[in-house]
Design a protein around this motif. Structure first.
Motif, PDB file in Angstrom:
ATOM      1  N   GLN A  38      -4.634   7.662  12.121  1.00 44.24           N
ATOM      2  CA  GLN A  38      -5.973   6.996  12.678  1.00 44.24           C
ATOM      3  C   GLN A  38      -6.558   5.855  11.586  1.00 44.24           C
ATOM      4  OE1 GLN A  38      -5.581  10.455  12.868  1.00 44.24           O
ATOM      5  NE2 GLN A  38      -4.678  10.257  14.964  1.00 44.24           N
ATOM      6  N   ARG A  39      -6.671   6.307  10.441  1.00 45.32           N
ATOM      7  CA  ARG A  39      -6.957   5.272   9.470  1.00 45.32           C
ATOM      8  C   ARG A  39      -6.352   4.219   9.102  1.00 45.32           C
ATOM      9  NH1 ARG A  39      -7.785   9.109   5.810  1.00 45.32           N
ATOM     10  NH2 ARG A  39      -5.835   8.696   4.595  1.00 45.32           N
ATOM     11  N   TRP A  43      -7.439   0.589  10.220  1.00 45.78           N
ATOM     12  CA  TRP A  43      -7.526  -0.778   9.002  1.00 45.78           C
ATOM     13  C   TRP A  43      -6.655  -1.712   9.551  1.00 45.78           C
ATOM     14  CZ3 TRP A  43     -11.206  -1.770   5.970  1.00 45.78           C
ATOM     15  CH2 TRP A  43     -11.895  -0.564   5.477  1.00 45.78           C
ATOM     16  N   HIS A  44      -5.258  -1.546  10.130  1.00 43.78           N
ATOM     17  CA  HIS A  44      -4.608  -2.621  10.374  1.00 43.78           C
ATOM     18  C   HIS A  44      -5.396  -3.565  11.473  1.00 43.78           C
ATOM     19  CE1 HIS A  44      -1.454  -4.656  12.817  1.00 43.78           C
ATOM     20  NE2 HIS A  44      -0.943  -4.864  11.420  1.00 43.78           N
ATOM     21  N   GLY A  45      -5.940  -2.931  12.401  1.00 41.49           N
ATOM     22  CA  GLY A  45      -6.680  -3.386  13.472  1.00 41.49           C
ATOM     23  C   GLY A  45      -7.880  -4.441  12.835  1.00 41.49           C
ATOM     24  N   VAL A  46      -8.462  -3.663  11.989  1.00 39.21           N
ATOM     25  CA  VAL A  46      -9.816  -4.479  11.339  1.00 39.21           C
ATOM     26  C   VAL A  46      -9.186  -5.636  10.556  1.00 39.21           C
ATOM     27  CG1 VAL A  46     -11.310  -4.068   9.500  1.00 39.21           C
ATOM     28  CG2 VAL A  46     -11.395  -2.307  11.243  1.00 39.21           C
ATOM     29  N   LEU A 104       1.766  -3.143   5.536  1.00 36.08           N
ATOM     30  CA  LEU A 104       0.768  -2.133   6.163  1.00 36.08           C
ATOM     31  C   LEU A 104       1.387  -2.388   7.796  1.00 36.08           C
ATOM     32  CD1 LEU A 104      -1.646  -0.375   6.632  1.00 36.08           C
ATOM     33  CD2 LEU A 104      -2.969  -2.167   6.741  1.00 36.08           C
ATOM     34  N   THR A 105       1.566  -3.632   8.035  1.00 37.78           N
ATOM     35  CA  THR A 105       1.883  -3.916   9.724  1.00 37.78           C
ATOM     36  C   THR A 105       3.141  -3.276   9.909  1.00 37.78           C
ATOM     37  OG1 THR A 105       0.544  -6.027   9.676  1.00 37.78           O
ATOM     38  CG2 THR A 105       2.339  -5.949  11.220  1.00 37.78           C
ATOM     39  N   ARG A 106       4.149  -3.500   9.036  1.00 42.16           N
ATOM     40  CA  ARG A 106       5.507  -2.830   9.200  1.00 42.16           C
ATOM     41  C   ARG A 106       5.162  -1.377   9.278  1.00 42.16           C
ATOM     42  NH1 ARG A 106       7.138  -7.230   5.719  1.00 42.16           N
ATOM     43  NH2 ARG A 106       7.135  -5.609   4.111  1.00 42.16           N
ATOM     44  N   ALA A 107       4.451  -0.868   8.401  1.00 45.42           N
ATOM     45  CA  ALA A 107       4.388   0.675   8.350  1.00 45.42           C
ATOM     46  C   ALA A 107       3.791   1.032   9.485  1.00 45.42           C
ATOM     47  CB  ALA A 107       3.835   1.266   6.792  1.00 45.42           C
ATOM     48  N   VAL A 108       2.575   0.580   9.844  1.00 45.64           N
ATOM     49  CA  VAL A 108       2.004   1.086  11.129  1.00 45.64           C
ATOM     50  C   VAL A 108       2.859   1.122  12.412  1.00 45.64           C
ATOM     51  CG1 VAL A 108       0.014   0.861  12.705  1.00 45.64           C
ATOM     52  CG2 VAL A 108      -0.332   0.904  10.234  1.00 45.64           C
ATOM     53  N   TRP A 113       3.524   6.570   7.482  1.00 41.52           N
ATOM     54  CA  TRP A 113       2.044   6.735   7.103  1.00 41.52           C
ATOM     55  C   TRP A 113       1.983   6.876   5.431  1.00 41.52           C
ATOM     56  CZ3 TRP A 113       0.323   4.905  10.987  1.00 41.52           C
ATOM     57  CH2 TRP A 113       0.657   5.406  12.133  1.00 41.52           C
ATOM     58  N   SER A 114       3.132   7.170   4.576  1.00 40.20           N
ATOM     59  CA  SER A 114       3.070   6.985   3.400  1.00 40.20           C
ATOM     60  C   SER A 114       3.350   5.722   2.877  1.00 40.20           C
ATOM     61  CB  SER A 114       4.274   7.867   2.991  1.00 40.20           C
ATOM     62  OG  SER A 114       4.358   7.755   1.503  1.00 40.20           O
ATOM     63  N   ALA A 115       4.163   4.867   3.568  1.00 40.05           N
ATOM     64  CA  ALA A 115       4.349   3.501   2.980  1.00 40.05           C
ATOM     65  C   ALA A 115       2.904   2.653   3.536  1.00 40.05           C
ATOM     66  CB  ALA A 115       5.427   2.739   3.656  1.00 40.05           C
ATOM     67  N   GLY A 116       2.345   3.036   4.672  1.00 40.00           N
ATOM     68  CA  GLY A 116       1.174   2.416   4.965  1.00 40.00           C
ATOM     69  C   GLY A 116      -0.178   2.846   4.098  1.00 40.00           C
ATOM     70  N   GLY A 117      -0.184   3.774   3.499  1.00 41.76           N
ATOM     71  CA  GLY A 117      -1.208   4.380   2.616  1.00 41.76           C
ATOM     72  C   GLY A 117      -0.988   3.496   1.289  1.00 41.76           C
ATOM     73  N   ALA A 118       0.249   3.381   0.892  1.00 43.57           N
ATOM     74  CA  ALA A 118       0.569   2.690  -0.397  1.00 43.57           C
ATOM     75  C   ALA A 118      -0.143   1.272  -0.162  1.00 43.57           C
ATOM     76  CB  ALA A 118       1.973   2.524  -0.811  1.00 43.57           C
ATOM     77  N   ALA A 119       0.446   0.449   0.798  1.00 44.79           N
ATOM     78  CA  ALA A 119      -0.025  -0.894   1.097  1.00 44.79           C
ATOM     79  C   ALA A 119      -1.580  -0.833   1.211  1.00 44.79           C
ATOM     80  CB  ALA A 119       0.666  -1.212   2.399  1.00 44.79           C
ATOM     81  N   LEU A 120      -2.074   0.148   2.019  1.00 51.29           N
ATOM     82  CA  LEU A 120      -3.466   0.222   2.041  1.00 51.29           C
ATOM     83  C   LEU A 120      -4.189   0.499   0.653  1.00 51.29           C
ATOM     84  CD1 LEU A 120      -6.036  -0.134   4.052  1.00 51.29           C
ATOM     85  CD2 LEU A 120      -6.047   2.462   4.373  1.00 51.29           C
TER      86      LEU A 120
END
Length: 148
Positions: A38-39, A43-46, A104-108, A113-120
Motif C-alpha cells: 500500500q505504501r 507513493w507511486h501515485g503521489v 519504482l514504477t516497474r516494481a509496483v 515490493w523489495s525493489a520498490g522499497g529500494a527505489a523509494l
C-alpha cells in the motif's frame, strides 16, 4: 518583470512546498501506517501526480529566472548562487524522474515490493537533498541582498 517574479515564486512554492509536505508530513505517516504494497502504491501515485507539477514548475522557474537575470544584466552574487542551486536541483530531479522513479514504477507494476522499497529509499534521499537545497535557495533569495 512582475509576471516573471510571480511565475518564479509560484514555481518554487509548488516544488519546494510539495517536497516539504511529502518529506516532513506524508512520509512519516505512510511509513508507520501502511504495509509495503500500500505504501509503495501510494507513493507511486503521489509521485505520478506531483512530478507533472514539478516539470511545469521547473519550466516556470527556469524561464522566469533567465528572463529576470537577462533584465538585470550582471546579476548580484546571491542571484548567481540561486541559479546554480536551482540548476543542481533540476538535475537531481531529472535523475529522480528518469532513474529511481522509473524503477519504482516497474516494481509496483510487477508487485516487487523489495525493489520498490529500494527505489523509494533512493527517491527519499534525493528529495531530502533537494529539499535542503530548495530551502537554501529560498534563503538566498530572501536574505541574499543583506548578506552578499
Amino acid at each position: 518583470m512582475a509576471i516573471a517574479k510571480f511565475l518564479h515564486i509560484l514555481g518554487f512554492t509548488i516544488w519546494v512546498g510539495g517536497m516539504f509536505f511529502a518529506y516532513m508530513t506524508l512520509r512519516p505517516v505512510a511509513a508507520v501506517s501502511l504495509a509495503p504494497p500500500q505504501r509503495l502504491t501510494l507513493w507511486h501515485g503521489v509521485f505520478s501526480k506531483f512530478f507533472t507539477w514539478v516539470w511545469l514548475a521547473i519550466l516556470a522557474i527556469l524561464a522566469s529566472g533567465l528572463f529576470m537575470m537577462a533584465k538585470l544584466g550582471k546579476p548580484p552574487m546571491y542571484i548567481s548562487g540561486m541559479f546554480v542551486l536551482g540548476i543542481l536541483m533540476m538535475l537531481i530531479f531529472a535523475h529522480v524522474f528518469f532513474a529511481p522513479f522509473k524503477r519504482l514504477t516497474r516494481a509496483v507494476a510487477a508487485e516487487d515490493w523489495s525493489a520498490g522499497g529500494a527505489a523509494l529509499g533512493q527517491i527519499r534521499q534525493l528529495v531530502g537533498i533537494n529539499l535542503v537545497l530548495g530551502l537554501l535557495t529560498i534563503t538566498l533569495g530572501a536574505l541574499g541582498p543583506m548578506l552578499l
